[in-house]
Motif scaffolding. Structure first.
Motif, short mmCIF file in Angstrom:
data_model
loop_
_atom_site.label_atom_id
_atom_site.label_comp_id
_atom_site.label_asym_id
_atom_site.label_seq_id
_atom_site.Cartn_x
_atom_site.Cartn_y
_atom_site.Cartn_z
N ASN A 11 0.85 -1.19 0.00
CA ASN A 11 0.00 0.00 0.00
C ASN A 11 0.88 1.24 0.00
O ASN A 11 1.42 1.64 1.03
N VAL A 12 1.05 1.83 -1.18
CA VAL A 12 1.98 2.96 -1.31
C VAL A 12 1.57 4.13 -0.43
O VAL A 12 2.41 4.77 0.22
N SER A 13 0.30 4.45 -0.40
CA SER A 13 -0.18 5.58 0.41
C SER A 13 0.12 5.37 1.89
O SER A 13 0.59 6.28 2.58
N LEU A 14 -0.16 4.16 2.37
CA LEU A 14 0.11 3.86 3.77
C LEU A 14 1.60 3.92 4.06
O LEU A 14 2.03 4.43 5.11
N MET A 15 2.41 3.42 3.13
CA MET A 15 3.87 3.48 3.29
C MET A 15 4.35 4.93 3.41
O MET A 15 5.20 5.25 4.25
N ILE A 16 3.80 5.80 2.57
CA ILE A 16 4.20 7.22 2.61
C ILE A 16 3.82 7.84 3.94
O ILE A 16 4.62 8.55 4.57
N VAL A 17 2.60 7.59 4.40
CA VAL A 17 2.14 8.16 5.67
C VAL A 17 3.01 7.69 6.83
O VAL A 17 3.47 8.49 7.66
N LEU A 18 3.27 6.40 6.91
CA LEU A 18 4.07 5.86 8.01
C LEU A 18 5.52 6.34 7.94
O LEU A 18 6.16 6.57 8.97
N THR A 19 6.04 6.50 6.72
CA THR A 19 7.40 7.04 6.58
C THR A 19 7.47 8.47 7.09
O THR A 19 8.41 8.85 7.80
N LEU A 20 6.46 9.28 6.74
CA LEU A 20 6.43 10.66 7.22
C LEU A 20 6.32 10.73 8.73
O LEU A 20 6.96 11.56 9.38
N VAL A 21 5.53 9.82 9.31
CA VAL A 21 5.40 9.79 10.77
C VAL A 21 6.74 9.45 11.41
O VAL A 21 7.18 10.10 12.37
N ALA A 22 7.41 8.44 10.88
CA ALA A 22 8.70 8.03 11.44
C ALA A 22 9.74 9.14 11.32
O ALA A 22 10.48 9.43 12.28
N VAL A 23 9.80 9.77 10.15
CA VAL A 23 10.76 10.87 9.95
C VAL A 23 10.44 12.05 10.86
O VAL A 23 11.34 12.69 11.42
N SER A 24 9.15 12.34 11.03
CA SER A 24 8.74 13.46 11.89
C SER A 24 9.17 13.23 13.33
O SER A 24 9.72 14.13 13.97
N PHE A 25 8.93 12.03 13.84
CA PHE A 25 9.33 11.74 15.23
C PHE A 25 10.85 11.81 15.37
O PHE A 25 11.37 12.32 16.36
N GLY A 26 11.55 11.27 14.38
CA GLY A 26 13.01 11.32 14.43
C GLY A 26 13.52 12.75 14.39
O GLY A 26 14.44 13.12 15.12
N GLY A 27 12.94 13.56 13.51
CA GLY A 27 13.34 14.96 13.41
C GLY A 27 13.08 15.72 14.69
O GLY A 27 13.93 16.48 15.17
#
Length: 210
Positions: A11-27
């Protein structure tokens, strides 16, 4: 767990959302603590505010797009520090608005240019015709800077904004003294005078630190 991975990977859309969440928390984990670290929020003890002439030079420097080709950020790498000097720290730039760090180097980094054995006359010749002093340079010439006088009409307001809005430690006496020079010895200063003064000021906090 394998099934969850399979669902996410397909699921590309779900992958994008979860990637953004992970990057946001890391940032956030890396960036937020910096707001409370003195090394990033307080100026170096040797840092001094710009004079009115240097401030005018910085304005011209930005107007002419010099910051697009020249960074002002020495990275903590041996190749960088051997060529340009000590790596940049946030305490050098807490009064910079806008700050001129960057990553593009069409020309050399200028963060420490004021510490180099380069004369005022060299800077003037370089601005008027870069290839006269650096034959391989692809920098455009700026001969009109030697002809244009500085527009001082907004300088007093600029200094007050930097004092009141950005926390630069100008006193009322400092501003009055700078405006005396603006109306006196600097009244007929050219934009070239201002840019050269600005360039010669870059890195001086590190000279005082030594």
């Amino acid at each position: 767990m394998a099934n969850y991975h399979s669902v996410i990977e397909k699921n590309v859309s779900l992958m994008i959302v979860l990637t953004l969440v992970a990057v946001s928390f890391g940032g956030l984990a890396e960036i937020v603590p910096l707001f409370w670290q003195k090394a990033t929020t307080e100026p170096m003890a040797t840092l001094r505010p710009y004079t009115a002439l240097e401030m005018a030079g910085r304005d011209v420097y930005i107007r002419e797009g010099c910051h697009v080709c020249h960074t002002q950020m020495v990275r903590p790498l041996r190749a960088e520090t051997e060529r340009f000097g000590p790596y940049s720290v946030a305490g050098e730039d807490v009064w910079e608005h806008p700050f001129l760090w960057g990553s593009k180097r069409t020309g050399p980094d200028l963060d420490r240019v004021g510490l180099r054995p380069i004369t005022e006359q060299w800077h003037r010749e370089h601005l008027r015709d870069p290839r006269q002093v650096v034959p391989e340079s692809n920098m455009p010439a700026y001969p009109w800077l030697a002809e244009n006088t500085v527009d001082w009409s907004h300088m007093e307001r600029t200094l007050k904004v930097f004092k009141n809005q950005f926390g630069v430690p100008y006193t009322d006496e400092d501003i009055a003294e700078q405006m005396q020079k603006v109306n006196g010895e600097w009244a007929d200063a050219t934009e070239e005078d201002a840019v050269v003064a600005y360039l010669l000021s870059l890195g001086q906090a590190r000279r005082e630190e030594r």
